[in-house]
Design a protein around this motif. Sequence first.
Motif, mmCIF file in Angstrom:
data_model
loop_
_atom_site.group_PDB
_atom_site.id
_atom_site.type_symbol
_atom_site.label_atom_id
_atom_site.label_comp_id
_atom_site.label_asym_id
_atom_site.label_seq_id
_atom_site.Cartn_x
_atom_site.Cartn_y
_atom_site.Cartn_z
ATOM 1 N N LEU A 253 0.834 -1.210 0.000
ATOM 2 C CA LEU A 253 0.000 0.000 0.000
ATOM 3 C C LEU A 253 0.863 1.251 0.000
ATOM 4 C CD1 LEU A 253 -2.918 -0.845 2.464
ATOM 5 C CD2 LEU A 253 -2.614 -1.439 0.057
ATOM 6 N N LEU A 254 1.984 1.221 0.729
ATOM 7 C CA LEU A 254 2.901 2.358 0.736
ATOM 8 C C LEU A 254 3.413 2.646 -0.670
ATOM 9 C CD1 LEU A 254 4.747 4.417 2.219
ATOM 10 C CD2 LEU A 254 6.379 2.551 2.530
ATOM 11 N N VAL A 255 3.812 1.600 -1.387
ATOM 12 C CA VAL A 255 4.306 1.779 -2.758
ATOM 13 C C VAL A 255 3.196 2.327 -3.652
ATOM 14 C CG1 VAL A 255 5.184 0.562 -4.786
ATOM 15 C CG2 VAL A 255 6.056 -0.012 -2.506
ATOM 16 N N PHE A 256 1.982 1.819 -3.482
ATOM 17 C CA PHE A 256 0.851 2.286 -4.294
ATOM 18 C C PHE A 256 0.614 3.778 -4.099
ATOM 19 C CE2 PHE A 256 -3.765 3.240 -4.175
ATOM 20 C CZ PHE A 256 -4.044 3.122 -5.519
ATOM 21 N N TYR A 257 0.593 4.235 -2.853
ATOM 22 C CA TYR A 257 0.330 5.650 -2.589
ATOM 23 C C TYR A 257 1.492 6.535 -3.037
ATOM 24 C CZ TYR A 257 -4.031 4.867 -0.131
ATOM 25 O OH TYR A 257 -5.343 4.548 0.161
ATOM 26 N N LEU A 258 2.718 6.033 -2.939
ATOM 27 C CA LEU A 258 3.856 6.810 -3.432
ATOM 28 C C LEU A 258 3.794 6.959 -4.951
ATOM 29 C CD1 LEU A 258 6.834 5.479 -1.255
ATOM 30 C CD2 LEU A 258 5.744 7.716 -1.150
ATOM 31 N N LEU A 259 3.413 5.889 -5.648
ATOM 32 C CA LEU A 259 3.269 5.981 -7.099
ATOM 33 C C LEU A 259 2.149 6.939 -7.484
ATOM 34 C CD1 LEU A 259 3.718 2.230 -8.128
ATOM 35 C CD2 LEU A 259 5.337 4.109 -8.437
ATOM 36 N N MET A 260 1.044 6.902 -6.729
ATOM 37 C CA MET A 260 -0.051 7.836 -6.986
ATOM 38 C C MET A 260 0.417 9.277 -6.806
ATOM 39 S SD MET A 260 -3.093 6.640 -7.847
ATOM 40 C CE MET A 260 -4.199 7.875 -7.156
ATOM 41 N N THR A 261 1.215 9.527 -5.779
ATOM 42 C CA THR A 261 1.718 10.871 -5.514
ATOM 43 C C THR A 261 2.654 11.336 -6.616
ATOM 44 O OG1 THR A 261 1.533 10.506 -3.125
ATOM 45 C CG2 THR A 261 2.953 12.302 -3.859
ATOM 46 N N MET A 262 3.565 10.458 -7.041
ATOM 47 C CA MET A 262 4.510 10.820 -8.101
ATOM 48 C C MET A 262 3.786 11.121 -9.405
ATOM 49 S SD MET A 262 7.475 7.995 -7.294
ATOM 50 C CE MET A 262 8.303 8.320 -8.844
ATOM 51 N N LEU A 263 2.810 10.293 -9.760
ATOM 52 C CA LEU A 263 2.054 10.526 -10.988
ATOM 53 C C LEU A 263 1.266 11.826 -10.897
ATOM 54 C CD1 LEU A 263 1.017 9.549 -13.735
ATOM 55 C CD2 LEU A 263 -0.759 8.263 -12.522
ATOM 56 N N SER A 264 0.683 12.085 -9.735
ATOM 57 C CA SER A 264 -0.090 13.317 -9.556
ATOM 58 C C SER A 264 0.796 14.545 -9.692
ATOM 59 C CB SER A 264 -0.770 13.311 -8.182
ATOM 60 O OG SER A 264 -1.690 12.247 -8.068
ATOM 61 N N GLU A 265 1.998 14.485 -9.142
ATOM 62 C CA GLU A 265 2.907 15.624 -9.225
ATOM 63 C C GLU A 265 3.282 15.926 -10.676
ATOM 64 O OE1 GLU A 265 6.142 14.595 -6.704
ATOM 65 O OE2 GLU A 265 5.192 15.423 -4.898
ATOM 66 N N ARG A 266 3.501 14.900 -11.463
ATOM 67 C CA ARG A 266 3.845 15.112 -12.875
ATOM 68 C C ARG A 266 2.683 15.764 -13.632
ATOM 69 N NH1 ARG A 266 8.258 12.503 -15.071
ATOM 70 N NH2 ARG A 266 9.430 11.166 -13.649
ATOM 71 N N VAL A 267 1.474 15.238 -13.399
ATOM 72 C CA VAL A 267 0.296 15.794 -14.084
ATOM 73 C C VAL A 267 0.056 17.234 -13.644
ATOM 74 C CG1 VAL A 267 -2.193 15.574 -14.361
ATOM 75 C CG2 VAL A 267 -0.751 13.536 -14.405
ATOM 76 N N LEU A 268 0.179 17.504 -12.349
ATOM 77 C CA LEU A 268 -0.071 18.847 -11.833
ATOM 78 C C LEU A 268 0.975 19.841 -12.321
ATOM 79 C CD1 LEU A 268 -1.155 17.910 -8.203
ATOM 80 C CD2 LEU A 268 -2.609 18.887 -9.984
ATOM 81 N N ASP A 269 2.230 19.398 -12.456
ATOM 82 C CA ASP A 269 3.266 20.294 -12.977
ATOM 83 C C ASP A 269 2.961 20.701 -14.417
ATOM 84 O OD1 ASP A 269 4.702 20.349 -10.647
ATOM 85 O OD2 ASP A 269 6.100 18.753 -11.225
ATOM 86 N N ARG A 270 2.514 19.756 -15.219
ATOM 87 C CA ARG A 270 2.153 20.085 -16.605
ATOM 88 C C ARG A 270 0.938 21.004 -16.661
ATOM 89 N NH1 ARG A 270 3.056 14.860 -20.588
ATOM 90 N NH2 ARG A 270 5.247 14.470 -20.031
ATOM 91 N N LEU A 271 -0.030 20.738 -15.791
ATOM 92 C CA LEU A 271 -1.209 21.589 -15.756
ATOM 93 C C LEU A 271 -0.860 22.989 -15.292
ATOM 94 C CD1 LEU A 271 -4.277 21.739 -16.086
ATOM 95 C CD2 LEU A 271 -4.501 20.958 -13.722
ATOM 96 N N ARG A 272 0.048 23.085 -14.332
ATOM 97 C CA ARG A 272 0.479 24.396 -13.833
ATOM 98 C C ARG A 272 1.165 25.188 -14.938
ATOM 99 N NH1 ARG A 272 3.248 22.548 -10.099
ATOM 100 N NH2 ARG A 272 1.589 22.473 -8.543
ATOM 101 N N ALA A 273 2.020 24.535 -15.707
ATOM 102 C CA ALA A 273 2.709 25.215 -16.807
ATOM 103 C C ALA A 273 1.724 25.665 -17.873
ATOM 104 C CB ALA A 273 3.757 24.286 -17.408
ATOM 105 N N ARG A 274 0.722 24.852 -18.142
ATOM 106 C CA ARG A 274 -0.262 25.203 -19.167
ATOM 107 C C ARG A 274 -1.102 26.402 -18.731
ATOM 108 N NH1 ARG A 274 -2.623 22.610 -23.481
ATOM 109 N NH2 ARG A 274 -4.754 23.251 -23.982
ATOM 110 N N LEU A 275 -1.517 26.419 -17.476
ATOM 111 C CA LEU A 275 -2.353 27.515 -16.998
ATOM 112 C C LEU A 275 -1.568 28.816 -16.834
ATOM 113 C CD1 LEU A 275 -4.531 25.686 -14.296
ATOM 114 C CD2 LEU A 275 -5.245 26.451 -16.565
ATOM 115 N N SER A 276 -0.255 28.709 -16.598
ATOM 116 C CA SER A 276 0.557 29.906 -16.387
ATOM 117 C C SER A 276 0.936 30.586 -17.697
ATOM 118 C CB SER A 276 1.842 29.539 -15.627
ATOM 119 O OG SER A 276 1.532 29.029 -14.350
#
Length: 292
Positions: A253-276
């Motif tokens: 479960l720890l690995v699952f949540y860490l992977l979810m966090t890493m994937l979310s950070e990548r998506v959010l960084d791209r979204l942040r760049a697009r909105l900026s």
Amino acid sequence: MFAACADPASLEGLVWMMCYLTSGKHLMFYMSFGTVLLVLAATAPLALGFGYGAAMAARSSAAPLRWFGHGYISMVRGVPDIIFFLFVPIALDQGIEYLLSRAVCDPSVPVRQGSDFIVCAAAKVPAVTAAPWVHNAYAIFLAVIAFAIVFGAFAGNVLYGAMKAVPRAQLETAEAYGMSRAQINRRVLVPQMWTYALPGLSNLWMLLIKATPLLFILGVQDIVYWARELGGSKSHHYDYPHPDWRLYYFTGLLVFYLLMTMLSERVLDRLRARLSRGQATLAGEQMRKALA
């Protein structure tokens, strides 16, 4: 699962492990990961909708709406989350059953009998005879509503602050061009507020991911439920043919949540760049300098 697994007494080594990991309970465990993703997919837009409505209400020129928006945001943010996670499903469940009981049960019989809440069998939601998956789906529905109400208040606070961060001069310019309040909100305020709101909403998304283990206390058979059930050396009814393996299950479960966090950070960084891009913000200015 496999024909080779028909006689457990004859299994050993890797064959035993393969049969063990493909048992019916483990298939339920694997499916519970989909339950977590489903809750996230359903809660995020619903919470964002609640938050947007609360933020717009807090900015309303009508005092009752403004009081409601500020009251909802302040009340939910000021009460421990666990209380709402437990209160909302119970209150919503009893509210549905109460209204249904007034229509299908004898209205002369009170539903409150001392400290007990009792309705006739026809008013039970879901029905007593319903399949187990129906009960689990209903529990997920109540959990999504509870999560959306709690995180909607935090999202409302973030969006309200983002709306106030949009330069007032731009709104005044839109007013000078003769735009109505609704047009200003739709064409100027809302498109620009997302740049200011995204950092706060990103944090809320991470907190929502971290909060999904609370599904366990709401009666949903999620990944935490099955990890504890399968990892222990025995269940409520019988012993498992292995020692205490909860460490391995919860490490998964720890690995699952860490992977979810890493994937979310990548998506959010791209979204942040697009909105900026093209916005009059620090991030937008850095992008313009990088392209110059």
